[in-house]
Design a protein around this motif. Structure first.
Motif, PDB file in Angstrom:
ATOM      1  N   GLY A  68      45.177  42.158  35.184  1.00 42.28           N
ATOM      2  CA  GLY A  68      46.403  41.356  35.196  1.00 42.28           C
ATOM      3  C   GLY A  68      46.310  40.155  36.116  1.00 42.28           C
ATOM      4  N   PRO A  69      47.343  39.936  36.931  1.00 43.51           N
ATOM      5  CA  PRO A  69      47.368  38.755  37.803  1.00 43.51           C
ATOM      6  C   PRO A  69      46.395  38.927  38.966  1.00 43.51           C
ATOM      7  N   PRO A  70      46.238  37.917  39.811  1.00 42.45           N
ATOM      8  CA  PRO A  70      45.412  38.090  41.007  1.00 42.45           C
ATOM      9  C   PRO A  70      45.977  39.219  41.861  1.00 42.45           C
ATOM     10  N   HIS A  71      45.100  39.864  42.581  1.00 43.18           N
ATOM     11  CA  HIS A  71      45.511  40.969  43.450  1.00 43.18           C
ATOM     12  C   HIS A  71      45.201  40.635  44.898  1.00 43.18           C
ATOM     13  N   LEU A  72      46.127  41.003  45.764  1.00 51.27           N
ATOM     14  CA  LEU A  72      45.996  40.769  47.189  1.00 51.27           C
ATOM     15  C   LEU A  72      45.550  42.055  47.875  1.00 51.27           C
ATOM     16  N   SER A  73      44.489  41.978  48.653  1.00 45.08           N
ATOM     17  CA  SER A  73      44.047  43.125  49.437  1.00 45.08           C
ATOM     18  C   SER A  73      44.967  43.258  50.644  1.00 45.08           C
ATOM     19  N   LEU A  74      45.590  44.402  50.785  1.00 49.99           N
ATOM     20  CA  LEU A  74      46.468  44.629  51.923  1.00 49.99           C
ATOM     21  C   LEU A  74      45.671  44.854  53.199  1.00 49.99           C
ATOM     22  N   THR A  75      44.395  45.173  53.051  1.00 47.98           N
ATOM     23  CA  THR A  75      43.530  45.408  54.203  1.00 47.98           C
ATOM     24  C   THR A  75      43.155  44.112  54.907  1.00 47.98           C
ATOM     25  N   THR A  80      41.694  38.789  44.705  1.00 47.25           N
ATOM     26  CA  THR A  80      40.785  39.138  43.627  1.00 47.25           C
ATOM     27  C   THR A  80      41.291  38.531  42.333  1.00 47.25           C
ATOM     28  N   PHE A  81      40.434  37.717  41.721  1.00 40.14           N
ATOM     29  CA  PHE A  81      40.681  37.140  40.399  1.00 40.14           C
ATOM     30  C   PHE A  81      39.742  37.886  39.455  1.00 40.14           C
ATOM     31  N   ALA A  82      40.261  38.916  38.767  1.00 35.58           N
ATOM     32  CA  ALA A  82      39.388  39.793  37.991  1.00 35.58           C
ATOM     33  C   ALA A  82      39.723  39.821  36.513  1.00 35.58           C
ATOM     34  N   HIS A 108      43.872  33.403  52.370  1.00 32.87           N
ATOM     35  CA  HIS A 108      42.855  34.403  52.083  1.00 32.87           C
ATOM     36  C   HIS A 108      41.534  34.100  52.790  1.00 32.87           C
ATOM     37  N   PRO A 109      40.955  35.101  53.456  1.00 36.86           N
ATOM     38  CA  PRO A 109      39.645  34.907  54.078  1.00 36.86           C
ATOM     39  C   PRO A 109      38.502  35.033  53.072  1.00 36.86           C
ATOM     40  N   GLY A 110      38.838  35.455  51.846  1.00 38.17           N
ATOM     41  CA  GLY A 110      37.813  35.608  50.817  1.00 38.17           C
ATOM     42  C   GLY A 110      38.433  35.714  49.447  1.00 38.17           C
ATOM     43  N   ALA A 111      37.597  35.473  48.434  1.00 36.27           N
ATOM     44  CA  ALA A 111      38.029  35.574  47.040  1.00 36.27           C
ATOM     45  C   ALA A 111      36.952  36.284  46.237  1.00 36.27           C
ATOM     46  N   THR A 112      37.384  37.207  45.393  1.00 29.09           N
ATOM     47  CA  THR A 112      36.488  37.912  44.492  1.00 29.09           C
ATOM     48  C   THR A 112      36.677  37.317  43.102  1.00 29.09           C
ATOM     49  N   LEU A 113      35.550  36.911  42.476  1.00 31.64           N
ATOM     50  CA  LEU A 113      35.573  36.178  41.213  1.00 31.64           C
ATOM     51  C   LEU A 113      34.675  36.874  40.199  1.00 31.64           C
TER      52      LEU A 113
END
Length: 142
Positions: A68-75, A80-82, A108-113
């Motif tokens: 679905g939409p981008p997801h935010l890591s709560l950690t 994450t754009f998956a 965001h300190p990082g992005a997953t693509l």
């Protein structure tokens, strides 16, 4: 020079993505001479290449956590754009960047693509950053 990397859409991810305006024609990663640009339906993330500190391939994401939409890591606040759960490139940033919310408040300190060729995107980013993107870091993992 600009290189475009398409997202790799797995069949199980297509419908949830479409519900949020994410389709192959509205989702890609562009790498230019001096910046990385991500479009994921209505969401955008942009950063200077000099802000990239690391890239690491990852995968094995749970559908419920990534479809679905981008997801935010709560950690760690990574985004994450998956479009699949199998393979991705996690890119980390020196200075966190906005991307998930329209107010651009969350950074965001990082992005997953989940692009078609995460290995090729890693190589291009590593070349353009003079090797600084080759560093191993603690990336967002969907």
């Amino acid at each position: 020079m600009r290189r475009r990397f398409d997202f790799a859409f797995a069949p199980a991810y297509r419908l949830p993505a479409m519900l949020f305006g994410i389709r192959p024609e509205t989702a890609w990663v562009d790498v230019g001479d001096d910046e990385l640009r991500v479009r994921f339906g209505p969401w955008r993330l942009t950063t200077a290449l000099e802000n990239i500190t690391g890239c690491e391939e990852s995968g094995g994401f749970a559908w419920i956590k990534t479809a679905g939409p981008p997801h935010l890591s709560l950690t760690d606040r990574g985004v994450t754009f998956a479009t699949n759960g199998d393979r991705a490139l996690c890119v980390t940033f020196r200075d966190p960047v906005p991307g998930i919310d329209p107010t651009r408040t969350i950074k965001h300190p990082g992005a997953t693509l989940t692009v078609v060729r995460p290995d090729l995107l890693r190589d291009v980013l590593t070349d353009l950053t003079g090797g600084s993107a080759a560093g191993t870091t603690s990336p967002t993992n969907g």
